[in-house]
Scaffold this active site. Sequence first.
Site, mmCIF file in Angstrom:
data_model
loop_
_atom_site.group_PDB
_atom_site.id
_atom_site.type_symbol
_atom_site.label_atom_id
_atom_site.label_comp_id
_atom_site.label_asym_id
_atom_site.label_seq_id
_atom_site.Cartn_x
_atom_site.Cartn_y
_atom_site.Cartn_z
ATOM 1 N N GLY A 43 4.845 2.809 8.288
ATOM 2 C CA GLY A 43 6.125 2.181 8.563
ATOM 3 C C GLY A 43 7.115 2.540 7.471
ATOM 4 C CD GLN A 48 10.249 1.405 2.616
ATOM 5 O OE1 GLN A 48 10.067 1.320 3.821
ATOM 6 N NE2 GLN A 48 9.255 1.576 1.764
ATOM 7 C CB CYS A 90 5.218 -1.132 -0.082
ATOM 8 S SG CYS A 90 6.966 -0.883 0.257
ATOM 9 C CG LEU A 91 5.405 4.810 2.221
ATOM 10 C CD1 LEU A 91 6.179 5.549 3.306
ATOM 11 C CD2 LEU A 91 4.269 5.671 1.691
ATOM 12 C CG HIS A 132 5.556 -4.223 4.898
ATOM 13 N ND1 HIS A 132 4.640 -4.328 3.866
ATOM 14 C CD2 HIS A 132 6.470 -3.290 4.499
ATOM 15 C CE1 HIS A 132 5.003 -3.500 2.892
ATOM 16 N NE2 HIS A 132 6.100 -2.852 3.250
ATOM 17 C CD GLU A 133 8.026 -0.964 7.093
ATOM 18 O OE1 GLU A 133 9.029 -0.850 6.369
ATOM 19 O OE2 GLU A 133 6.883 -0.590 6.742
ATOM 20 C CG HIS A 136 11.133 -2.845 3.314
ATOM 21 N ND1 HIS A 136 11.208 -2.724 1.943
ATOM 22 C CD2 HIS A 136 9.883 -2.422 3.648
ATOM 23 C CE1 HIS A 136 10.066 -2.242 1.475
ATOM 24 N NE2 HIS A 136 9.235 -2.054 2.491
HETATM 25 CO CO CO Z 1 7.290 -1.380 2.423
#
Ligand code: CO
Length: 161
Positions: A43, A48, A90-91, A132-133, A136
Amino acid sequence: MKIRVMGDNVLRQKATEIQTFDEKLKNLSKEMIDLMHNSEGIGLAAPQEGLTIRMLVTDISPVEKGYSEMAFVNPVILETWGESILEEGCLSIPGIREEVERPEEILIKYQTIDGEEKTEKFSGWMARVLQHEVDHLEGVLFVDYLSPVKQKLVMNQYSNA
Ligand code: CO
């Protein structure tokens, strides 16, 4: 395009609603999907990439069959049910993986990349990634759910970021 890492203020901003569904938005979603795939993520949210707009992409095929890449514009979680504990990463926070408790099932309203409105129920990994997204887009990171002690350890690791 590169992924912003914790410590970058853009990850803490509230993203704004998308009004225009044009070719530019389509290209951006493709770019985000490429970046997610290249980074081996399941995701990715627009902040991000440094863009404070309400769009996210998912592709949970590495962890659950029957899914491929999807783009969600202006997503809103309407209702949630149950609870589950899963390990998240998380990236934007490389090297950190921790168990997080979240609802197991969600009802989400969103627009497709063409602006079509949809309301769908998701459970399992799809529900997990979407929560999660969507966080963000509100400037919330999964480490915010950890105990104060664990949060401190994470912060120490990223204090020079
Ligand atoms: Co993330």
